[in-house]
Structures are given as C-alpha cells and as structure tokens.
Design an enzyme around this catalytic site. Structure first.
Site, mmCIF file in Angstrom:
data_model
loop_
_atom_site.group_PDB
_atom_site.id
_atom_site.type_symbol
_atom_site.label_atom_id
_atom_site.label_comp_id
_atom_site.label_asym_id
_atom_site.label_seq_id
_atom_site.Cartn_x
_atom_site.Cartn_y
_atom_site.Cartn_z
ATOM 1 N N TYR A 46 71.282 22.220 -5.725
ATOM 2 C CA TYR A 46 72.108 22.019 -4.544
ATOM 3 C C TYR A 46 73.379 21.249 -4.888
ATOM 4 O O TYR A 46 73.334 20.254 -5.623
ATOM 5 C CB TYR A 46 71.330 21.283 -3.456
ATOM 6 C CG TYR A 46 70.238 22.104 -2.802
ATOM 7 C CD1 TYR A 46 70.121 23.471 -3.019
ATOM 8 C CD2 TYR A 46 69.307 21.509 -1.960
ATOM 9 C CE1 TYR A 46 69.120 24.219 -2.421
ATOM 10 C CE2 TYR A 46 68.295 22.248 -1.349
ATOM 11 C CZ TYR A 46 68.208 23.598 -1.589
ATOM 12 O OH TYR A 46 67.200 24.335 -1.001
ATOM 13 N N SER A 200 65.605 28.906 6.436
ATOM 14 C CA SER A 200 66.375 29.752 7.371
ATOM 15 C C SER A 200 65.519 30.147 8.569
ATOM 16 O O SER A 200 65.400 31.334 8.903
ATOM 17 C CB SER A 200 66.898 31.007 6.656
ATOM 18 O OG SER A 200 67.869 31.669 7.429
ATOM 19 N N PRO A 201 64.934 29.174 9.277
ATOM 20 C CA PRO A 201 63.990 29.504 10.356
ATOM 21 C C PRO A 201 64.631 30.127 11.593
ATOM 22 O O PRO A 201 63.912 30.676 12.432
ATOM 23 C CB PRO A 201 63.361 28.143 10.679
ATOM 24 C CG PRO A 201 64.404 27.150 10.297
ATOM 25 C CD PRO A 201 65.060 27.717 9.076
ATOM 26 N N LEU A 202 65.947 30.042 11.718
ATOM 27 C CA LEU A 202 66.619 30.697 12.849
ATOM 28 C C LEU A 202 67.046 32.115 12.501
ATOM 29 O O LEU A 202 67.537 32.847 13.360
ATOM 30 C CB LEU A 202 67.835 29.880 13.299
ATOM 31 C CG LEU A 202 67.548 28.452 13.763
ATOM 32 C CD1 LEU A 202 68.844 27.785 14.229
ATOM 33 C CD2 LEU A 202 66.498 28.412 14.861
ATOM 34 N N VAL A 205 70.090 35.310 13.796
ATOM 35 C CA VAL A 205 70.406 35.431 15.221
ATOM 36 C C VAL A 205 71.804 34.918 15.551
ATOM 37 O O VAL A 205 72.527 35.514 16.358
ATOM 38 C CB VAL A 205 69.350 34.709 16.075
ATOM 39 C CG1 VAL A 205 69.746 34.708 17.553
ATOM 40 C CG2 VAL A 205 67.980 35.359 15.898
ATOM 41 N N PHE A 206 72.197 33.809 14.932
ATOM 42 C CA PHE A 206 73.507 33.237 15.218
ATOM 43 C C PHE A 206 74.549 33.573 14.147
ATOM 44 O O PHE A 206 75.713 33.225 14.295
ATOM 45 C CB PHE A 206 73.399 31.719 15.376
ATOM 46 C CG PHE A 206 72.472 31.296 16.480
ATOM 47 C CD1 PHE A 206 72.817 31.503 17.807
ATOM 48 C CD2 PHE A 206 71.234 30.723 16.198
ATOM 49 C CE1 PHE A 206 71.951 31.133 18.831
ATOM 50 C CE2 PHE A 206 70.374 30.351 17.214
ATOM 51 C CZ PHE A 206 70.731 30.555 18.538
ATOM 52 N N GLU A 208 74.867 36.887 12.759
ATOM 53 C CA GLU A 208 75.255 38.294 12.801
ATOM 54 C C GLU A 208 75.320 38.804 14.239
ATOM 55 O O GLU A 208 74.583 38.321 15.106
ATOM 56 C CB GLU A 208 74.257 39.136 11.990
ATOM 57 C CG GLU A 208 74.183 38.756 10.515
ATOM 58 C CD GLU A 208 73.161 39.574 9.756
ATOM 59 O OE1 GLU A 208 72.666 40.582 10.335
ATOM 60 O OE2 GLU A 208 72.840 39.222 8.607
#
Length: 287
Positions: A46, A200-202, A205-206, A208
C-alpha cells in the site's frame, strides 16, 4: 481471534489516496476505535510500500494501547516500483521472503506482532511446505498470532491448508460481486471455520452507471424509508446478513461514511427484502 465486525482498510490512507498526515491518521484512528472499529487492514504494497510506515509513526504517537487494536498485513505481491528492484510484477512466497516481509511490516507499523498475516494473492509457484515453515517460524517467535490468505479459491485453500492452519480468507465480495456465495467459497470457509473478510464490500454500485447499478439504486430507493437508512448502509446490511459472518473491510476515510457504515450493523433486512436486493443485482428472479 476476535476482529471488529467492520474492519478499517488503510489502502487509501497514504499516497494511493487521501495522503493523510500524521495528525490526521491519529485522529482517524481514535475516531474508528470510538466506533468499535478496532481492526486495521494493511498490505506491504500500500502506498508503493510506504503506507505502513506512515501509519506506524502515527500509531506510535497516538497513545493507543496495542491491546485495544488488531493489525493485519499482507505480503507476497512484488510491484515494479522505485522502492523495489523488480523487473516484472510477480509473487514471492519463499520462506525467507515471507519472514523478511513480516519483520519489515512490524518495523514499519511500530509493533511487536501482527494479529494476522495474509498471503496477498495465490501464486502458481507457491509451495505449501515452504509457506508452512515460514508461518511456524513467525508464530514460534511471537511475531504473528494468526495466519490467513487473500483472494484464494477453494482448491487453493485446500492445497495450502494441508500444511498450515488458515484462519481467514479475505476476498472480494459484495452485492455486485457475489460469486463467493454460489461457487462454494463461503460454504467451504464456514465448514472449515475460516473467517471471511470482504474487500470492496459496496461493489460497483457507486462506481459504475449501468443497467445493473440502476436496478440496484431503484430497489434500494424503495427501502430507504422502511429501514431509515442510506443506500450504502443497506448494501452493507445485505452482506452482513449472510450466515458466514462476513467482516467487511471498509476503505473510506470520510468520517460520516464510517459512521454510516457502523449503523449498518443494526439493520436486519427482512428475508424478502434481502432477495429483492439480490434480484435487482442479478436482473432475474432466483431459480
């Protein structure tokens, strides 16, 4: 080993994202801990191999007790980087390298041990017995408490687990990337008592705008008032309802979004609402 149900991912804390300085990292650490987010997820790569050191400096100055937090790091990916003399991106799971990388992470993070060390991605050349020797060396010396993997398939887990105990598999898992619920990955982990963590648990959705995400937004919109919730809270609640006890790794550094994520822990989606959200993602009703 107990990890907080929501895990703070640090990938964007450094130069790969928000470039937080020491003061801001200290503030964010305390903010997360006050919300009972006590597990912090790192990887050696990172920030192009710099974020662990930035975090470690802040942690050392924070006054936070080591017993109050859990630190995770990953090793194995070799980047083409100004900080590494690599001619090609590759994976290295030689015994000496795993030990060296874990020791380096400890120095960078200013800690005596890692609660969890993960192999970042599977390598076609990994040798289970050699990995096992490295893990046993680190455990015997008290440098790591637990060992796990990231992005491993069921067959790769089986191969490696014949030589070493695996306690965690950190995978991509979300409403829009839910293959793990169908390909046996989560079933296998539940059977073997391996804790699933989800990066990347979301999902997308936000990120694309396409037919799938538009369907999802429409369905979530119908449920906002029912649960007095935001869309991101419903997405996390959907993932949290899975019986394998998934631990989402949230990557945001925005305090409001972190607070919103914590509220998702109190949302218990009704059975039919869970399937309505799934149907919106898939575009068809379940078989």
């Amino acid at each position: 080993m107990t990890y907080s149900r929501l895990i703070a991912g640090t990938m964007t804390w450094g130069i790969w994202g928000k470039q937080l300085n020491t003061t801001k990292i200290i503030d964010l650490l305390h903010f997360c801990i006050d919300l009972n987010i006590t597990t912090f997820d790192h990887a050696d790569i990172y920030g192009d191999y710099t974020t662990e050191a930035n975090f470690g400096k802040a942690y050392a100055e924070s006054g936070i007790s080591r017993s109050d937090i859990q630190l995770i790091s990953k090793c194995g990916i070799q980047l083409k980087s100004a900080n590494r003399k690599n001619s090609v991106k590759h994976y290295n799971y030689n015994k000496d390298y795993i030990i060296w990388s874990a020791e380096r992470s400890l120095k960078q993070l200013k800690t005596d041990y890692l609660d969890l060390l993960l192999l970042h991605r599977p390598s076609p050349l990994m040798q289970p017995d050699e990995i096992s020797e490295a893990v046993l060396n680190l455990k015997d010396r008290g440098l790591i408490a637990n060992f796990g993997v990231s992005n491993f398939t069921v067959s790769q887990l089986e191969l490696l687990s014949k030589s070493v105990d695996i306690s965690v598999n950190q995978i991509e898992c979300s409403l829009t990337q839910n293959n793990a619920m169908y390909d046996g990955t989560l079933d296998h982990m539940a059977t073997k008592h391996i804790t699933p963590m989800a990066w990347s648990p979301l999902g997308s959705v936000f990120r694309e705008d396409n037919e799938q995400t538009r369907r999802i937004h429409k369905q979530l919109g119908k449920l906002l008032d029912t649960y007095n919730a935001t869309e991101d809270q419903l997405l996390l609640a959907w993932l949290l309802k899975h019986p394998s006890q998934i631990h989402p790794v949230i990557g945001t550094t925005t305090k409001q979004r972190i607070s919103d994520a914590v509220k998702a822990l109190t949302i218990d989606l009704a059975l039919e609402d869970w399937f309505k959200i799934l149907e919106a993602s898939q575009g068809i009703e379940v078989p």
